[in-house]
Write a protein that holds these residues in place. Structure first.
Motif, PDB file in Angstrom:
ATOM      1  N   ALA A  39      -0.568  13.474   1.121  1.00  0.00           N
ATOM      2  CA  ALA A  39      -0.046  13.519   2.490  1.00  0.00           C
ATOM      3  C   ALA A  39      -1.180  13.405   3.497  1.00  0.00           C
ATOM      4  CB  ALA A  39       0.752  14.803   2.711  1.00  0.00           C
ATOM      5  N   THR A  40      -2.284  14.060   3.196  1.00  0.00           N
ATOM      6  CA  THR A  40      -3.452  13.962   4.077  1.00  0.00           C
ATOM      7  C   THR A  40      -3.993  12.542   4.107  1.00  0.00           C
ATOM      8  OG1 THR A  40      -4.017  16.260   3.578  1.00  0.00           O
ATOM      9  CG2 THR A  40      -5.745  14.905   4.543  1.00  0.00           C
ATOM     10  N   ILE A  41      -4.043  11.888   2.947  1.00  0.00           N
ATOM     11  CA  ILE A  41      -4.516  10.501   2.879  1.00  0.00           C
ATOM     12  C   ILE A  41      -3.626   9.590   3.727  1.00  0.00           C
ATOM     13  CG2 ILE A  41      -4.876   8.528   1.333  1.00  0.00           C
ATOM     14  CD1 ILE A  41      -6.957  10.786   1.071  1.00  0.00           C
ATOM     15  N   LYS A  42      -2.315   9.785   3.631  1.00  0.00           N
ATOM     16  CA  LYS A  42      -1.394   8.976   4.433  1.00  0.00           C
ATOM     17  C   LYS A  42      -1.636   9.214   5.925  1.00  0.00           C
ATOM     18  CE  LYS A  42       2.153   9.269   0.843  1.00  0.00           C
ATOM     19  NZ  LYS A  42       3.453   9.872   0.456  1.00  0.00           N
ATOM     20  N   ALA A  43      -1.910  10.448   6.286  1.00  0.00           N
ATOM     21  CA  ALA A  43      -2.194  10.763   7.696  1.00  0.00           C
ATOM     22  C   ALA A  43      -3.463  10.057   8.158  1.00  0.00           C
ATOM     23  CB  ALA A  43      -2.323  12.272   7.878  1.00  0.00           C
ATOM     24  N   VAL A  44      -4.458   9.987   7.299  1.00  0.00           N
ATOM     25  CA  VAL A  44      -5.696   9.274   7.638  1.00  0.00           C
ATOM     26  C   VAL A  44      -5.396   7.807   7.901  1.00  0.00           C
ATOM     27  CG1 VAL A  44      -7.910   8.472   6.701  1.00  0.00           C
ATOM     28  CG2 VAL A  44      -7.215  10.845   6.377  1.00  0.00           C
ATOM     29  N   ILE A  45      -4.610   7.188   7.012  1.00  0.00           N
ATOM     30  CA  ILE A  45      -4.289   5.771   7.150  1.00  0.00           C
ATOM     31  C   ILE A  45      -3.527   5.502   8.450  1.00  0.00           C
ATOM     32  CG2 ILE A  45      -2.886   3.904   6.157  1.00  0.00           C
ATOM     33  CD1 ILE A  45      -3.581   5.010   3.393  1.00  0.00           C
ATOM     34  N   LEU A  88      -6.463  -0.651  -0.570  1.00  0.00           N
ATOM     35  CA  LEU A  88      -6.128   0.738  -0.255  1.00  0.00           C
ATOM     36  C   LEU A  88      -7.396   1.587  -0.190  1.00  0.00           C
ATOM     37  CD1 LEU A  88      -4.246   3.142   0.167  1.00  0.00           C
ATOM     38  CD2 LEU A  88      -3.916   3.237  -2.319  1.00  0.00           C
ATOM     39  N   TYR A  89      -8.261   1.426  -1.171  1.00  0.00           N
ATOM     40  CA  TYR A  89      -9.497   2.204  -1.189  1.00  0.00           C
ATOM     41  C   TYR A  89     -10.344   1.903   0.054  1.00  0.00           C
ATOM     42  CZ  TYR A  89     -14.422   3.014  -2.185  1.00  0.00           C
ATOM     43  OH  TYR A  89     -15.737   3.371  -2.083  1.00  0.00           O
ATOM     44  N   ARG A  90     -10.504   0.622   0.372  1.00  0.00           N
ATOM     45  CA  ARG A  90     -11.347   0.259   1.524  1.00  0.00           C
ATOM     46  C   ARG A  90     -10.735   0.709   2.842  1.00  0.00           C
ATOM     47  NH1 ARG A  90     -12.852  -5.797  -0.642  1.00  0.00           N
ATOM     48  NH2 ARG A  90     -14.546  -5.168  -2.048  1.00  0.00           N
ATOM     49  N   LEU A  91      -9.409   0.648   2.929  1.00  0.00           N
ATOM     50  CA  LEU A  91      -8.747   1.106   4.151  1.00  0.00           C
ATOM     51  C   LEU A  91      -9.035   2.580   4.387  1.00  0.00           C
ATOM     52  CD1 LEU A  91      -6.753   0.627   6.496  1.00  0.00           C
ATOM     53  CD2 LEU A  91      -4.897   1.153   4.891  1.00  0.00           C
ATOM     54  N   ILE A  92      -8.875   3.399   3.357  1.00  0.00           N
ATOM     55  CA  ILE A  92      -9.149   4.838   3.480  1.00  0.00           C
ATOM     56  C   ILE A  92     -10.621   5.069   3.795  1.00  0.00           C
ATOM     57  CG2 ILE A  92      -9.120   7.058   2.278  1.00  0.00           C
ATOM     58  CD1 ILE A  92      -6.856   5.860   0.502  1.00  0.00           C
ATOM     59  N   GLU A  93     -11.487   4.388   3.055  1.00  0.00           N
ATOM     60  CA  GLU A  93     -12.929   4.565   3.226  1.00  0.00           C
ATOM     61  C   GLU A  93     -13.362   4.235   4.655  1.00  0.00           C
ATOM     62  OE1 GLU A  93     -16.920   2.878   0.946  1.00  0.00           O
ATOM     63  OE2 GLU A  93     -15.280   1.500   1.416  1.00  0.00           O
ATOM     64  N   GLU A  94     -12.914   3.093   5.175  1.00  0.00           N
ATOM     65  CA  GLU A  94     -13.374   2.662   6.497  1.00  0.00           C
ATOM     66  C   GLU A  94     -12.751   3.506   7.608  1.00  0.00           C
ATOM     67  OE1 GLU A  94     -12.662  -1.549   6.498  1.00  0.00           O
ATOM     68  OE2 GLU A  94     -14.480  -1.965   5.344  1.00  0.00           O
ATOM     69  N   LYS A  95     -11.529   4.004   7.381  1.00  0.00           N
ATOM     70  CA  LYS A  95     -10.928   4.916   8.360  1.00  0.00           C
ATOM     71  C   LYS A  95     -11.743   6.204   8.454  1.00  0.00           C
ATOM     72  CE  LYS A  95      -6.802   2.988   9.510  1.00  0.00           C
ATOM     73  NZ  LYS A  95      -6.268   2.821  10.900  1.00  0.00           N
ATOM     74  N   ILE A 108       0.814  -1.215   0.000  1.00  0.00           N
ATOM     75  CA  ILE A 108       0.000   0.000   0.000  1.00  0.00           C
ATOM     76  C   ILE A 108       0.849   1.268   0.000  1.00  0.00           C
ATOM     77  CG2 ILE A 108      -1.487   1.385   1.511  1.00  0.00           C
ATOM     78  CD1 ILE A 108      -3.083  -1.168   2.069  1.00  0.00           C
ATOM     79  N   PHE A 109       1.872   1.330   0.850  1.00  0.00           N
ATOM     80  CA  PHE A 109       2.626   2.579   0.937  1.00  0.00           C
ATOM     81  C   PHE A 109       3.520   2.784  -0.285  1.00  0.00           C
ATOM     82  CE2 PHE A 109       1.148   2.725   5.272  1.00  0.00           C
ATOM     83  CZ  PHE A 109       0.964   4.092   5.458  1.00  0.00           C
ATOM     84  N   SER A 110       3.963   1.691  -0.897  1.00  0.00           N
ATOM     85  CA  SER A 110       4.690   1.844  -2.163  1.00  0.00           C
ATOM     86  C   SER A 110       3.775   2.435  -3.222  1.00  0.00           C
ATOM     87  CB  SER A 110       5.235   0.493  -2.630  1.00  0.00           C
ATOM     88  OG  SER A 110       6.226   0.017  -1.753  1.00  0.00           O
ATOM     89  N   LEU A 111       2.522   1.984  -3.234  1.00  0.00           N
ATOM     90  CA  LEU A 111       1.550   2.522  -4.196  1.00  0.00           C
ATOM     91  C   LEU A 111       1.295   3.997  -3.935  1.00  0.00           C
ATOM     92  CD1 LEU A 111      -0.517   2.164  -6.484  1.00  0.00           C
ATOM     93  CD2 LEU A 111      -2.138   1.304  -4.789  1.00  0.00           C
ATOM     94  N   LEU A 112       1.130   4.365  -2.670  1.00  0.00           N
ATOM     95  CA  LEU A 112       0.878   5.769  -2.327  1.00  0.00           C
ATOM     96  C   LEU A 112       2.047   6.675  -2.689  1.00  0.00           C
ATOM     97  CD1 LEU A 112      -0.929   5.449   1.127  1.00  0.00           C
ATOM     98  CD2 LEU A 112      -1.857   6.533  -0.927  1.00  0.00           C
ATOM     99  N   ASN A 113       3.245   6.105  -2.760  1.00  0.00           N
ATOM    100  CA  ASN A 113       4.443   6.912  -3.007  1.00  0.00           C
ATOM    101  C   ASN A 113       4.894   6.887  -4.465  1.00  0.00           C
ATOM    102  OD1 ASN A 113       4.898   7.918  -0.343  1.00  0.00           O
ATOM    103  ND2 ASN A 113       5.657   5.904   0.268  1.00  0.00           N
ATOM    104  N   GLN A 123      -3.316  -9.782  -7.734  1.00  0.00           N
ATOM    105  CA  GLN A 123      -2.706  -9.183  -6.550  1.00  0.00           C
ATOM    106  C   GLN A 123      -2.691  -7.657  -6.645  1.00  0.00           C
ATOM    107  OE1 GLN A 123       1.123 -11.117  -6.283  1.00  0.00           O
ATOM    108  NE2 GLN A 123       0.183 -13.126  -5.939  1.00  0.00           N
ATOM    109  N   PHE A 124      -2.450  -7.132  -7.849  1.00  0.00           N
ATOM    110  CA  PHE A 124      -2.481  -5.675  -8.000  1.00  0.00           C
ATOM    111  C   PHE A 124      -3.899  -5.150  -7.800  1.00  0.00           C
ATOM    112  CE2 PHE A 124      -3.025  -1.856 -10.687  1.00  0.00           C
ATOM    113  CZ  PHE A 124      -2.152  -1.011 -10.011  1.00  0.00           C
ATOM    114  N   ASN A 125      -4.889  -5.849  -8.365  1.00  0.00           N
ATOM    115  CA  ASN A 125      -6.281  -5.438  -8.153  1.00  0.00           C
ATOM    116  C   ASN A 125      -6.656  -5.484  -6.683  1.00  0.00           C
ATOM    117  OD1 ASN A 125      -8.305  -5.045 -10.672  1.00  0.00           O
ATOM    118  ND2 ASN A 125      -6.514  -6.225 -11.288  1.00  0.00           N
ATOM    119  N   ASP A 126      -6.217  -6.533  -5.987  1.00  0.00           N
ATOM    120  CA  ASP A 126      -6.487  -6.631  -4.545  1.00  0.00           C
ATOM    121  C   ASP A 126      -5.825  -5.484  -3.782  1.00  0.00           C
ATOM    122  OD1 ASP A 126      -7.938  -8.917  -4.951  1.00  0.00           O
ATOM    123  OD2 ASP A 126      -6.322 -10.295  -4.375  1.00  0.00           O
TER     124      ASP A 126
END
Length: 563
Positions: free
Chosen positions: A72-78, A139-146, A33-38, A131-134
């Motif tokens: 950066a804000t998204i990362k802070a949420v996670i 990532l989307y669900r993690l942000i959404e549920e947070k 996830i964090f590699s994708l965000l970066n 695996q990439f789709n997962d």
């Protein structure tokens, strides 16, 4: 084409105008996830998203940020960092993330992996893409549920990362010196689709016919390896190498539901019968053409890069035009029509060919036959849906198909009983007039088998008659079939009564002199064998009600069951 609406890195390409994105796993594969965000690619996607939102949407203050601060804000949420909400509340962040997710998923996203002769890659490419789709959906669900503060109660397993994944491979084939520019372009080896696929194109209708040019279009080709792909196809018994620019991936990927993909053994060491160059920077008069390279015995087509040619009909019909021209030169007769094999409850089996130009009522006749047959028909198998060939073999005639799939209007979806697996469909512009779906219909070995013909009927949509009529002699029959009359119903750019030689603008029109002797031989053989040759009155040019057509279908049913 505005470059500011494009993204291009070694690992990712996106064209906003064409709604196409290419993800190159061979250049970069993200596994957490964090590699994708970066990734710099995600930054560019967010930049493009924010730019478009500021032009078309009411302002969301969270979207006033630049891409770096947004992420950066998204990362802070996670990370559960409370400073994420110093400036923005959870609702506006969540609304924006939902829109970003939808924005990304609105593109046709093709993942590409180069085979490099690796069996491991070939066996695992689906898992790699899964695996990439997962990863994207996690990532989307993690942000959404947070942001919403609780887990979801409903989960939807959508195509979050890619719409499809392809394996590509280089092949050695006997390339003539004039065609060396094609050598670097990789072939599609294997495809994995995630249907049902919904795709959009700027154009939704085909215009005009294809004409010959006196110079070989290959001289205009200078495509780069990372911009062009080759779909190797088996069209009937023709081997076709279909080269297309990546901005035409909508059409390029849709080919997989229409034509059999030629295997590596079909390609390696084999010269094609047909070559198509789809998306050339310029062509003669900016239109579509073909050229017969008699020296190398190759039919080659050219289609220009513009918005009009994004309609899939250009890809399909140019392929079929090249194939039909090849068939004519092989002494075979291209048929614009549909062939079905019908098994009746009384034990009889009949092969019926419906013939006519676009909109004449071929598929509607098949649909009406099914609707009125009730339990009298056990099964109806589609041998070909749009184009086939007749071969006059000694005193007989047999038919073969060209396509493993069908390219049908959504308005005709009630005819889906003639096809299986609508959930495997590729849907094109489903919200527009002339919306289409491409669905698999039959296996390649089945469509190219030699099928006898029990009945051949012309779909007559212009005469104000009802029923079915058998021709007494072949001259009267040929006159009707060759005239190719129909009342155009808006499926092409034609309107009103029209006449097309042998109802087929994709080969016979261009080579009328060569086609006529083949027509003569086919009709002679059919009449000598006492095959039913006639016309069915579809009535579609006079009214849209089903009553008249169903009366004609009822008469057709009785003839088929009792003959």
């Amino acid at each position: 084409m505005s470059q500011s609406s494009n993204i291009e890195t070694p690992a990712f390409y996106l064209n906003s105008q064409r709604k196409v994105a290419v993800i190159n796993y061979s250049q970069q594969y993200v596994s957490d996830i964090f590699s994708l965000l970066n990734t710099p690619e995600l930054v560019k996607i967010v930049q493009l998203f924010l730019k478009q939102r500021r032009h078309v949407q009411p302002q969301n203050s969270f979207e006033d940020l630049d891409a770096a601060d947004y992420l950066a804000t998204i990362k802070a949420v996670i990370l559960d960092d409370p400073t994420a909400f110093d400036q923005f509340n959870r609702v506006e962040i969540l609304q924006s993330v939902e829109s970003l997710y939808s924005f990304y998923r609105s593109f046709l996203r093709i993942a590409v992996l180069n085979l490099h002769q690796s069996d491991v890659m070939a066996n695992n490419f689906i898992n790699i893409d899964n695996q990439f789709n997962d990863l994207v959906i996690r990532l989307y669900r993690l942000i959404e549920e947070k942001l919403q503060g609780h887990p979801n109660q409903t989960y939807r397993q959508v195509s979050a990362g890619s719409s499809a994944c392809i394996l590509t491979q280089s092949h050695n084939w006997p390339i003539p010196p004039e065609y060396q520019a094609l050598q670097p372009i990789r072939f599609i080896n294997t495809l994995m689709l995630r249907p049902p696929m919904m795709m959009t194109t700027p154009s939704n209708k085909r215009q005009g016919t294809f004409s010959a040019v006196s110079t070989n279009p290959i001289a205009k080709f200078s495509g780069q390896q990372d911009e062009w792909y080759c779909f190797p196809a088996k069209i009937g018994e023709s081997l076709a190498y279909i080269y297309f620019h990546r901005d035409y991936f909508v059409s390029g990927i849709a080919l997989a539901n229409l034509f059999e993909v030629a295997s590596a053994s079909d390609v390696e060491g084999h010269k094609p019968d047909l070559i198509l160059l789809f998306g050339l920077p310029e062509t003669e008069n900016g239109t579509c053409h073909y050229y017969h390279d008699t020296k190398n015995n190759i039919w080659i087509g050219e289609v220009p890069y513009n918005d009009h040619t994004t309609y899939f009909g250009y890809m399909k019909k140019m392929c079929l035009t090249l194939h039909n021209l090849h068939m004519i030169y092989e002494g075979k007769l291209p048929i614009h029509g549909s062939m079905v094999q019908i098994n009746f409850a009384n034990g009889k089996q009949r092969n019926v060919v419906f013939f006519g130009d676009s909109g004449a009522g071929k598929s509607e006749s098949i649909e009406a036959l099914q609707e009125i047959a009730d339990e009298q028909i056990i099964n109806m198998e589609t041998i070909f849906d749009d184009m086939g060939t007749f071969t006059a073999d000694n005193s007989n005639v047999y038919a073969q198909g060209t396509e493993i799939g069908a390219f049908v209007r959504l308005d005709d979806l009630s005819s889906s009983v003639a096809f299986n697996n609508m959930d495997r469909g590729i849907y094109l512009n489903p919200d527009q007039k002339n919306a289409r779906v491409i669905i698999p219909a039959d296996s390649y070995h089945r469509i190219v088998a030699h099928h006898p013909i029990d009945m051949w009927v012309y779909a007559n949509n212009y005469d104000d008659k009802v029923g079915i009529h058998r021709f007494d002699n072949q001259e009267a029959a040929k006159q009707t079939f060759i005239a190719g009359k129909r009342k155009a119903l808006g499926t092409t750019d034609e309107v009103g009564m029209s006449s097309t030689f042998f109802a087929n603008p994709f080969g016979p029109v261009q080579e009328e002199a060569r086609t006529r002797p083949i027509i003569d031989q086919v009709f002679t053989n059919l009449f000598n064998q006492n095959v039913y040759v006639g016309e069915i009155y579809t009535h579609l040019g006079n009214d849209k009600s089903k009553d008249s057509l169903q009366q004609s279908a009822q008469e057709l049913l009785q003839i088929l069951m009792n003959s």
